[in-house]
Design a protein around this motif. Structure first.
Motif, mmCIF file in Angstrom:
data_model
loop_
_atom_site.group_PDB
_atom_site.id
_atom_site.type_symbol
_atom_site.label_atom_id
_atom_site.label_comp_id
_atom_site.label_asym_id
_atom_site.label_seq_id
_atom_site.Cartn_x
_atom_site.Cartn_y
_atom_site.Cartn_z
ATOM 1 N N ALA A 54 0.777 -1.236 0.123
ATOM 2 C CA ALA A 54 0.126 -0.056 0.105
ATOM 3 C C ALA A 54 1.114 1.236 0.059
ATOM 4 O O ALA A 54 0.632 2.163 -0.830
ATOM 5 C CB ALA A 54 -0.914 -0.118 1.135
ATOM 6 N N MET A 55 2.005 1.278 0.665
ATOM 7 C CA MET A 55 2.430 2.279 0.691
ATOM 8 C C MET A 55 3.718 2.688 -0.463
ATOM 9 O O MET A 55 3.769 3.764 -0.900
ATOM 10 C CB MET A 55 3.778 2.379 2.029
ATOM 11 N N ARG A 56 3.987 1.446 -0.808
ATOM 12 C CA ARG A 56 4.975 1.601 -1.971
ATOM 13 C C ARG A 56 4.198 2.201 -3.191
ATOM 14 O O ARG A 56 4.548 2.878 -4.202
ATOM 15 C CB ARG A 56 5.430 0.179 -2.387
ATOM 16 N N MET A 87 2.312 17.873 9.849
ATOM 17 C CA MET A 87 3.240 16.808 10.070
ATOM 18 C C MET A 87 4.071 16.790 11.107
ATOM 19 O O MET A 87 4.328 15.803 11.841
ATOM 20 C CB MET A 87 4.022 16.941 8.501
ATOM 21 N N GLY A 88 4.492 17.750 11.747
ATOM 22 C CA GLY A 88 5.483 17.891 12.749
ATOM 23 C C GLY A 88 4.404 17.527 14.114
ATOM 24 O O GLY A 88 4.876 16.822 15.024
ATOM 25 N N TYR A 141 7.799 4.625 14.144
ATOM 26 C CA TYR A 141 7.157 3.814 13.166
ATOM 27 C C TYR A 141 7.229 4.496 11.782
ATOM 28 O O TYR A 141 7.442 3.998 10.738
ATOM 29 C CB TYR A 141 5.740 3.617 13.699
ATOM 30 N N ILE A 142 6.929 5.796 11.933
ATOM 31 C CA ILE A 142 7.017 6.791 10.781
ATOM 32 C C ILE A 142 8.358 6.979 10.034
ATOM 33 O O ILE A 142 8.468 6.835 8.864
ATOM 34 C CB ILE A 142 6.250 8.220 11.212
ATOM 35 N N LEU A 143 9.183 7.032 10.876
ATOM 36 C CA LEU A 143 10.725 7.251 10.138
ATOM 37 C C LEU A 143 11.040 6.011 9.388
ATOM 38 O O LEU A 143 11.771 5.929 8.662
ATOM 39 C CB LEU A 143 11.569 7.512 11.429
ATOM 40 N N VAL A 158 4.119 10.297 7.077
ATOM 41 C CA VAL A 158 3.315 10.770 8.113
ATOM 42 C C VAL A 158 2.027 10.445 8.044
ATOM 43 O O VAL A 158 1.478 9.895 9.080
ATOM 44 C CB VAL A 158 3.686 12.432 8.251
ATOM 45 N N MET A 159 1.259 10.518 6.948
ATOM 46 C CA MET A 159 -0.166 10.291 7.007
ATOM 47 C C MET A 159 -0.376 8.748 6.865
ATOM 48 O O MET A 159 -1.445 8.383 7.705
ATOM 49 C CB MET A 159 -0.996 11.042 5.863
ATOM 50 N N GLY A 160 0.263 8.085 6.072
ATOM 51 C CA GLY A 160 0.035 6.784 5.755
ATOM 52 C C GLY A 160 0.403 6.107 6.949
ATOM 53 O O GLY A 160 -0.465 5.030 7.300
ATOM 54 N N TYR A 161 1.579 6.039 7.415
ATOM 55 C CA TYR A 161 2.006 5.307 8.709
ATOM 56 C C TYR A 161 1.132 5.558 9.937
ATOM 57 O O TYR A 161 1.013 4.662 10.897
ATOM 58 C CB TYR A 161 3.583 5.280 8.849
#
Length: 517
Positions: free
Chosen positions: A136-138, A271-272, A282-284, A367-370
């Protein structure tokens, strides 16, 4: 060409009248026969995606390859302007305007909705699994990465080169000058190309306006309980139309630049806040992992057409829709970034347009997806279920799982509104330019006319079928412009070769003359 010292300013009367009459007929028929119009859009979308979907996949991939080859070729040092000219805008403001006009509303709408849709309905593999989350993210990165920006880069490079270096009018038809000559540019073929560019700009912008209005209505419903009805969506479009027409009339410097800088600040704040208050590690980790997966699989993903129909309809509903959407945005985003890129070299222009906005998109999507995937995959939440019912709820549904949800919702509605104004502002400028013979000092009457036309088309498509009608219109309108884009590439190569060959010859001629003297 009719020169008018009036409210409308300089105007190409034939293109203006023909385009306006066709738009009035389209909007009228769509509003009065919404069911029939929706069925027609759906049939057109199905026909194109089934029979010509491969051409979008192949075409956009070839455009990406072409732009990269040009950037690192001997042509990369050519200036988009006269030799020695410097850029008008700082690099930071340039990036902000690129990002805001090129992606804006779409990223906010799909930043959560797309990964969650792919998580439960992936292109292949088991749904609602760790594998489907990775896929999904890819694929989300793929749809918002280098490919769309290569479309904008090609059109923008062609328009900037012929406009600022060769002194031709700021028209899409001018980019074909080496192939069709002055007679072709000024004749019926040139007019046809400019009319086509105008129409697909209207449909491309209408799609984004519709998405933005739907999401603003949903955000207001989440935050303040205001009904997200059809009436609310249409009211939002009308209010936003008034705001972006005011911005368009105020001029590019005061209008687009101000809103671009403003929404970039808001995007960074949102985002911040999520990175700090949400699953930071998890996001990083996800961002790092997905960048690698995107680059590793970009060739296979670019050309995957689901030949064996393992997932019927998926490729047409997503990748082909996106590629068509980006092509439909090509004329107006390309013309706009050409307008703000005078004085940059071709290499600087292409790498700036391809890399910087794509990287910014990847940060936002991570940021949004994860943040959303962490809720459903780790905490067993229900964001994906809400997205399946209404995609416009995605980002607001995700905020409910994190601190400061009401503040984040308010800021996001504000971001959508500013992106709405920025994108529509840029498009209004370009549409007015196309009907003014390429004039850059536009009359306010043209800006107002095409601003109202875009909003009327968005309202008509919303009435005719909402999101499905918006997607279908973008796909159908974009198809013929692919041919124009390949002609642009051929015209650029011919013009570049003529210029570099002349540069090699002229010093020899000068030396010869010096010897004779």
């Amino acid at each position: 060409m009719t020169e008018k010292k009036s409210f409308f300013g300089k105007m190409d009367l034939p293109i203006f009248l023909i385009s306006l009459i066709i738009m009035v007929l389209f909007v009228s028929l769509t509003m009065f026969q919404p069911t029939a119009a929706g069925e027609t859009f759906s049939a057109a979308q199905k026909f194109i995606t089934v029979n010509f979907g491969w051409s979008y996949l192949l075409g956009v991939s070839l455009i990406l390859i072409f732009t990269l080859l040009v950037a690192f070729s001997k042509f990369g040092n050519i200036t988009l302007g006269k030799d020695g000219e410097k850029p008008e805008y700082s690099t930071l403001s340039w990036f902000a305007m690129l990002f805001s006009s090129g992606m804006g509303i779409g990223l906010v709408f799909w930043g959560v909705a797309e990964p969650m849709s792919f998580y439960v309905k992936p292109p292949y593999g088991d749904p609602s699994s760790i594998q489907s989350a990775q896929i999904a993210m890819r694929y989300t990165f793929f749809h918002w990465g280098l490919h769309p920006w290569s479309v904008f880069a090609l059109v923008g490079m062609a328009m900037a080169y012929f406009q600022f270096r060769k002194g031709l009018p700021a028209l899409v038809s001018s980019t074909l000058y080496p192939l069709i000559g002055e007679k072709g540019v000024n004749g019926w073929l040139g007019k046809l190309v400019d009319c086509l560019a105008l129409f697909i700009t209207i449909f491309g912008v209408a799609t984004s306006l519709g998405l933005g209005a739907m999401q603003i209505a949903t955000g207001l419903n989440y935050a303040y309980g205001i009904s997200a009805s059809m009436t609310s969506i249409i009211t939002i479009i009308i209010v936003m139309t008034a705001l972006y027409i005011i911005a368009a009339v105020s001029g590019i410097e005061r209008g687009i630049k101000f809103f671009s800088d403003t929404n970039m600040v808001l995007v960074v704040l949102i985002m911040g806040t999520l990175v700090i208050a949400g699953p930071t590690l998890y996001i990083l980790n996800g961002f790092t992992e997905t960048i690698g997966a995107y680059l590793q699989n970009i060739v296979q993903t670019s050309f995957w057409a689901d030949t064996f129909n393992t997932n019927p309809g998926w490729i047409g509903s997503w990748t082909i829709f996106y590629w068509a959407w980006w092509v439909s945005w090509g004329p107006f985003v390309g013309a706009f970034i050409a307008r703000i890129s005078k004085g940059r070299t071709i290499k600087e222009f292409i790498l700036g347009v391809l890399v910087a906005p794509a990287l910014m998109s990847f940060v936002w999507l991570s940021v949004m997806g994860y943040s959303a995937l962490h809720v459903d995959v780790i905490q067993h939440g229900d964001i994906a279920a809400k997205v399946a019912k209404d995609a416009s709820t995605a980002i607001f549904a995700m905020f409910q799982y994190y601190p400061l949800a009401s503040i984040l919702t308010f800021m996001t509605v504000l971001v959508i509104a500013t992106f709405f104004i920025t994108s529509a502002n840029a498009a209004t400028f370009v549409m007015a330019m196309l009907t003014s013979g390429g004039d850059l000092n536009l009359g306010n009457g043209l800006k107002i006319t095409w601003g109202l036309s875009s909003s009327a088309a968005a309202i008509a498509l919303i009435i005719a079928g909402g999101l499905g009608a918006l997607q279908a219109a973008a796909i159908a309108a974009a198809f013929p412009f692919m041919i124009v884009m390949f002609a642009m590439a051929a015209a650029l190569v011919k013009a570049f070769n003529q210029e570099t060959n002349r540069e090699r010859v002229e010093p020899q001629v000068n030396n010869h003359n010096a010897t004779i003297t």
